[in-house]
Design a protein around this motif. Structure first.
Motif, mmCIF file in Angstrom:
data_model
loop_
_atom_site.group_PDB
_atom_site.id
_atom_site.type_symbol
_atom_site.label_atom_id
_atom_site.label_comp_id
_atom_site.label_asym_id
_atom_site.label_seq_id
_atom_site.Cartn_x
_atom_site.Cartn_y
_atom_site.Cartn_z
ATOM 1 N N LEU A 1 -13.558 -4.384 -5.217
ATOM 2 C CA LEU A 1 -14.453 -3.991 -4.260
ATOM 3 C C LEU A 1 -15.672 -4.368 -3.385
ATOM 4 O O LEU A 1 -15.497 -4.402 -2.446
ATOM 5 C CB LEU A 1 -14.692 -1.412 -4.610
ATOM 6 N N GLN A 2 -16.604 -4.676 -4.045
ATOM 7 C CA GLN A 2 -17.578 -5.660 -3.849
ATOM 8 C C GLN A 2 -17.058 -6.950 -2.961
ATOM 9 O O GLN A 2 -17.623 -7.606 -2.015
ATOM 10 C CB GLN A 2 -18.138 -5.739 -4.992
ATOM 11 N N ALA B 1 0.863 -1.445 -0.393
ATOM 12 C CA ALA B 1 0.253 -0.254 0.355
ATOM 13 C C ALA B 1 1.121 1.512 -0.147
ATOM 14 O O ALA B 1 0.511 2.376 -0.836
ATOM 15 C CB ALA B 1 -0.805 -0.074 1.114
ATOM 16 N N ALA B 2 1.938 1.470 1.167
ATOM 17 C CA ALA B 2 2.957 2.008 0.708
ATOM 18 C C ALA B 2 3.307 2.899 -0.596
ATOM 19 O O ALA B 2 3.571 3.327 -0.944
ATOM 20 C CB ALA B 2 3.685 1.901 1.533
ATOM 21 N N GLN B 3 3.757 1.606 -1.362
ATOM 22 C CA GLN B 3 4.301 1.553 -2.684
ATOM 23 C C GLN B 3 3.053 2.553 -3.760
ATOM 24 O O GLN B 3 3.145 3.513 -4.188
ATOM 25 C CB GLN B 3 4.545 0.521 -4.130
ATOM 26 N N ILE B 4 1.750 2.224 -3.196
ATOM 27 C CA ILE B 4 1.042 2.386 -4.474
ATOM 28 C C ILE B 4 0.642 4.299 -3.804
ATOM 29 O O ILE B 4 0.642 5.249 -5.068
ATOM 30 C CB ILE B 4 -0.145 1.719 -3.827
ATOM 31 N N ALA C 1 -8.741 -11.383 6.271
ATOM 32 C CA ALA C 1 -9.213 -9.606 5.952
ATOM 33 C C ALA C 1 -8.845 -8.294 6.523
ATOM 34 O O ALA C 1 -9.095 -7.954 5.752
ATOM 35 C CB ALA C 1 -10.313 -9.900 7.891
ATOM 36 N N GLU C 2 -7.684 -8.491 7.141
ATOM 37 C CA GLU C 2 -6.920 -7.799 6.994
ATOM 38 C C GLU C 2 -6.278 -7.025 5.599
ATOM 39 O O GLU C 2 -6.674 -5.444 5.483
ATOM 40 C CB GLU C 2 -5.392 -7.405 7.831
ATOM 41 N N LEU C 3 -5.734 -7.472 5.051
ATOM 42 C CA LEU C 3 -4.929 -7.591 3.828
ATOM 43 C C LEU C 3 -6.626 -7.114 2.681
ATOM 44 O O LEU C 3 -6.001 -6.339 1.337
ATOM 45 C CB LEU C 3 -4.958 -8.768 2.379
ATOM 46 N N ARG C 4 -7.598 -7.766 2.864
ATOM 47 C CA ARG C 4 -8.749 -7.050 1.947
ATOM 48 C C ARG C 4 -8.943 -5.763 2.381
ATOM 49 O O ARG C 4 -9.450 -4.792 1.726
ATOM 50 C CB ARG C 4 -10.192 -8.205 3.062
ATOM 51 N N VAL C 5 -9.171 -5.627 3.882
ATOM 52 C CA VAL C 5 -9.473 -3.930 4.430
ATOM 53 C C VAL C 5 -8.223 -3.186 3.340
ATOM 54 O O VAL C 5 -8.647 -1.867 3.641
ATOM 55 C CB VAL C 5 -9.115 -4.091 5.773
ATOM 56 N N ILE C 6 -6.773 -3.834 3.816
ATOM 57 C CA ILE C 6 -6.103 -2.944 2.927
ATOM 58 C C ILE C 6 -6.131 -2.689 0.905
ATOM 59 O O ILE C 6 -6.269 -1.515 0.508
ATOM 60 C CB ILE C 6 -4.543 -3.640 3.168
ATOM 61 N N ARG C 7 -6.755 -3.415 0.643
ATOM 62 C CA ARG C 7 -6.626 -3.395 -0.794
ATOM 63 C C ARG C 7 -8.569 -2.743 -0.817
ATOM 64 O O ARG C 7 -8.455 -1.996 -1.918
ATOM 65 C CB ARG C 7 -6.927 -5.392 -1.547
ATOM 66 N N MET C 8 -9.312 -2.902 0.213
ATOM 67 C CA MET C 8 -10.487 -1.907 -0.440
ATOM 68 C C MET C 8 -9.943 0.119 -0.514
ATOM 69 O O MET C 8 -10.755 0.614 -1.592
ATOM 70 C CB MET C 8 -11.549 -2.552 0.983
ATOM 71 N N GLN D 1 -8.138 0.692 -3.419
ATOM 72 C CA GLN D 1 -8.917 0.170 -4.802
ATOM 73 C C GLN D 1 -9.918 1.469 -4.181
ATOM 74 O O GLN D 1 -10.930 2.769 -5.419
ATOM 75 C CB GLN D 1 -9.980 -0.627 -4.816
ATOM 76 N N GLU D 2 -10.441 1.951 -3.242
ATOM 77 C CA GLU D 2 -12.260 3.375 -2.858
ATOM 78 C C GLU D 2 -10.711 4.543 -3.141
ATOM 79 O O GLU D 2 -11.156 6.086 -3.343
ATOM 80 C CB GLU D 2 -12.102 3.365 -1.330
ATOM 81 N N ASN D 3 -9.616 4.702 -2.381
ATOM 82 C CA ASN D 3 -9.046 5.867 -2.430
ATOM 83 C C ASN D 3 -8.003 6.651 -4.253
ATOM 84 O O ASN D 3 -7.588 7.115 -4.133
ATOM 85 C CB ASN D 3 -7.811 6.268 -1.454
ATOM 86 N N ILE D 4 -7.959 5.227 -4.684
ATOM 87 C CA ILE D 4 -6.962 5.505 -6.107
ATOM 88 C C ILE D 4 -8.548 5.839 -7.510
ATOM 89 O O ILE D 4 -9.055 5.718 -7.585
ATOM 90 C CB ILE D 4 -5.959 3.994 -6.179
#
Length: 161
Positions: A120-121, A60-63, A97-104, A107-110
């Motif tokens: 997202l869904q 996430a930091a790279q992104i 679940a935490e990896l899913r939170v990070i990805r979500m 994806q919400e903020n990019i």
């Protein structure tokens, strides 16, 4: 010998959870300002761990680095590298679940033009359905994320109690 191994394990878990808590706190503030983003990126860069969640925060930091870099030619590279890493982590740890939170969150903020918002869904459904089986600290973190989420409805946010 067993006592020594047990003590080492306890110390390792204690410091590991401290690292994770620091990353969570920094990540929750990373999107609010460039300074918050820089702080999170610096913290994530310092972490060396085989823990997939810590690796997820590093991805996430790279992104996020694409958001603050002044070199426009590197933006695409940062997003691609981070997204590829995050997707690989989730593929290898599909029930985390935490990896899913990070990805979500990513994806919400990019920006939508980047095209990294297809899960997202899926992530939202996973987080909601697996919420009750998470530990107390992660439940609190998920609830805080959900309250500011653009993807979760009010009813879905209320279900995370």
């Amino acid at each position: 010998m067993k006592l020594l191994i047990s003590l080492f394990s306890i110390v390792f878990v204690f410091f590991q959870s401290g690292d994770l808590e620091a990353l969570r706190n920094a990540y929750s503030k990373a999107n609010s300002s460039n300074e918050g983003a820089k702080n999170f990126i610096e913290l994530a860069d310092k972490k060396n761990s085989s823990d997939p969640v810590i690796s997820g925060y590093k991805a996430a930091a790279q992104i996020l680095e694409a958001k603050i870099t002044t070199d426009k030619n590197k933006r695409k590279s940062f997003v691609k590298t981070g997204a590829t890493s995050l997707e690989s982590l989730i593929k290898n740890n599909p029930n985390n679940a935490e990896l899913r939170v990070i990805r979500m969150s990513v994806q919400e903020n990019i920006p939508k033009i980047v095209g990294y918002s297809k899960k997202l869904q899926e992530d939202k459904s996973f987080i909601i359905s697996h919420y009750s089986s998470q530990n107390k600290a992660l439940k609190t973190y998920i609830r805080q994320f959900a309250m500011q989420s653009k993807t979760m409805t009010a009813a879905e946010k209320n279900s995370l109690r």
